[in-house]
Design a protein around this motif. Structure first.
Motif, PDB file in Angstrom:
ATOM      1  N   ALA A  64       0.835  -1.197   0.000  1.00 38.67           N
ATOM      2  CA  ALA A  64       0.000   0.000   0.000  1.00 38.67           C
ATOM      3  C   ALA A  64       0.874   1.253   0.000  1.00 38.67           C
ATOM      4  O   ALA A  64       1.945   1.282   0.607  1.00 38.67           O
ATOM      5  CB  ALA A  64      -0.900  -0.006   1.238  1.00 38.67           C
ATOM      6  N   GLY A  65       0.405   2.281  -0.678  1.00 36.35           N
ATOM      7  CA  GLY A  65       1.158   3.523  -0.752  1.00 36.35           C
ATOM      8  C   GLY A  65       0.662   4.529   0.256  1.00 36.35           C
ATOM      9  O   GLY A  65      -0.485   4.461   0.708  1.00 36.35           O
ATOM     10  N   GLU A  66       1.554   5.490   0.598  1.00 37.01           N
ATOM     11  CA  GLU A  66       1.154   6.505   1.562  1.00 37.01           C
ATOM     12  C   GLU A  66      -0.031   7.309   1.010  1.00 37.01           C
ATOM     13  O   GLU A  66      -0.054   7.679  -0.159  1.00 37.01           O
ATOM     14  CB  GLU A  66       2.344   7.417   1.881  1.00 37.01           C
ATOM     15  N   GLY A  67      -1.017   7.554   1.848  1.00 34.60           N
ATOM     16  CA  GLY A  67      -2.209   8.289   1.452  1.00 34.60           C
ATOM     17  C   GLY A  67      -3.358   7.390   1.029  1.00 34.60           C
ATOM     18  O   GLY A  67      -4.507   7.831   1.004  1.00 34.60           O
ATOM     19  N   GLU A  68      -3.067   6.132   0.688  1.00 37.71           N
ATOM     20  CA  GLU A  68      -4.126   5.229   0.227  1.00 37.71           C
ATOM     21  C   GLU A  68      -5.055   4.810   1.368  1.00 37.71           C
ATOM     22  O   GLU A  68      -4.650   4.728   2.522  1.00 37.71           O
ATOM     23  CB  GLU A  68      -3.521   3.987  -0.430  1.00 37.71           C
ATOM     24  N   LEU A  69      -6.301   4.511   0.993  1.00 39.60           N
ATOM     25  CA  LEU A  69      -7.272   3.962   1.937  1.00 39.60           C
ATOM     26  C   LEU A  69      -7.188   2.439   1.852  1.00 39.60           C
ATOM     27  O   LEU A  69      -7.210   1.865   0.770  1.00 39.60           O
ATOM     28  CB  LEU A  69      -8.684   4.430   1.567  1.00 39.60           C
TER      29      LEU A  69
END
Lengths: 96, 96, 96, 96, 96
Positions: free
Chosen positions: E49-54
């Motif tokens: 998962a990437g930073e900022g993702e839900l």
């Protein structure tokens, strides 16, 4: 585990047979100085804690990792009586 | 475990087969005097508790440590009807 | 278990393979009258619950005690659709 | 896991034998900048964390997945000392 | 499971060997629209998962039901990246 104070005892007439005969304490979580915080809960006493004493409580499935509570439908046990608590290199609580 | 009062019953039409037929109680946590605190929850009744009674409830995996709830997707059971509660050497609750 | 209302659905593109294909519902805890309380959570649907319906949810390791969720990294399941809820001998919620 | 700061130590005289000899730390949850939030708890130290350090804590049955805590009635362990925390591509905490 | 946003990463120098090498994300619970609610926590990333993702997070013993986290002292994992969330038949969140 939580730091908690023994505030009372619970006596029940109908019980699951595996819990029968266990001493049930009423506790409230405290901060490291012994000040009451949070809601009351009930735990099986493993260490013969006295009313008013500060103790450590184990919760959830961890509460069943003892001979007295194995396979029992209990979710909290008193695992230790606290002798003293140190915060910032100072003794903030000591058992009387 | 929590001290809780039976406030009602839940009837559901579609259920996991392992939960089917179990009596489901609606409960609210109380303090040791029986005063309601906290949010409602639902638990499987193991002790034929009546509405209004004060009971002890077991939560999480501990709720599956009984013959009636083994391997069931339930996370709360009523394990005992409370007879009386002592706080500071006084009886603060007694079953009528 | 909690009383909760189905408020929506969650669709995810990357998933643990054991969770793949499971219908994921967005829920909020309610009181016995169906009033929303507490924060939202996501649970695997076991009973084909519809949006807006009141359901019972099982949490923690209890959520893995079903054929659909065994050994899955899920911590909440919808185990029943609520038909009606009784509080103080009155029906406070009935499914329409 | 939680981000927590070691705020002290707990010394207890009576203990379940499986917990005996374990170093027990008093901790408080923090936000990613190290600001204290939430209530205190006690965890078994697995990594020789020092007072004031920011650590990661594991809770519940996960706390028993180590050689030191297997089958013990403990529900929290310190699994790592935090070196630094990044939020929004900035270092918001770095161990001194 | 919870809906949560990846807000950062945690780097630790001393770790239980079974957790070593796992990517640890700092997360905050959100409501279905992606608005941050609740306190931060740390979870093992299973889905890159990437930073900022839900994302969806699994907690407690459920967090160990994966090949990467089996028998590890971790209590939270990121199990899925959320593509979109529907509430009241409207899309209230969609991944950009």
């Amino acid at each position: 585990m939580l730091i908690a104070r023994v505030v009372g005892t619970a006596i029940s007439t109908i019980k699951d047979e595996k819990v029968q005969g266990r001493k049930l304490l009423v506790l409230k979580q405290t901060d490291p100085t012994g000040k009451l915080i949070g809601k009351p809960f009930v735990a099986v006493d493993l260490v013969d804690a006295g009313e008013g004493e500060l103790v450590l409580t184990g919760h959830g499935s961890s509460a069943r990792q003892t001979n007295l509570t194995k396979d029992c439908p209990v979710d909290a046990v008193v695992v230790a009586v606290i002798d003293h608590l140190n915060v910032d290199d100072k003794v903030v609580f000591r058992k009387e």
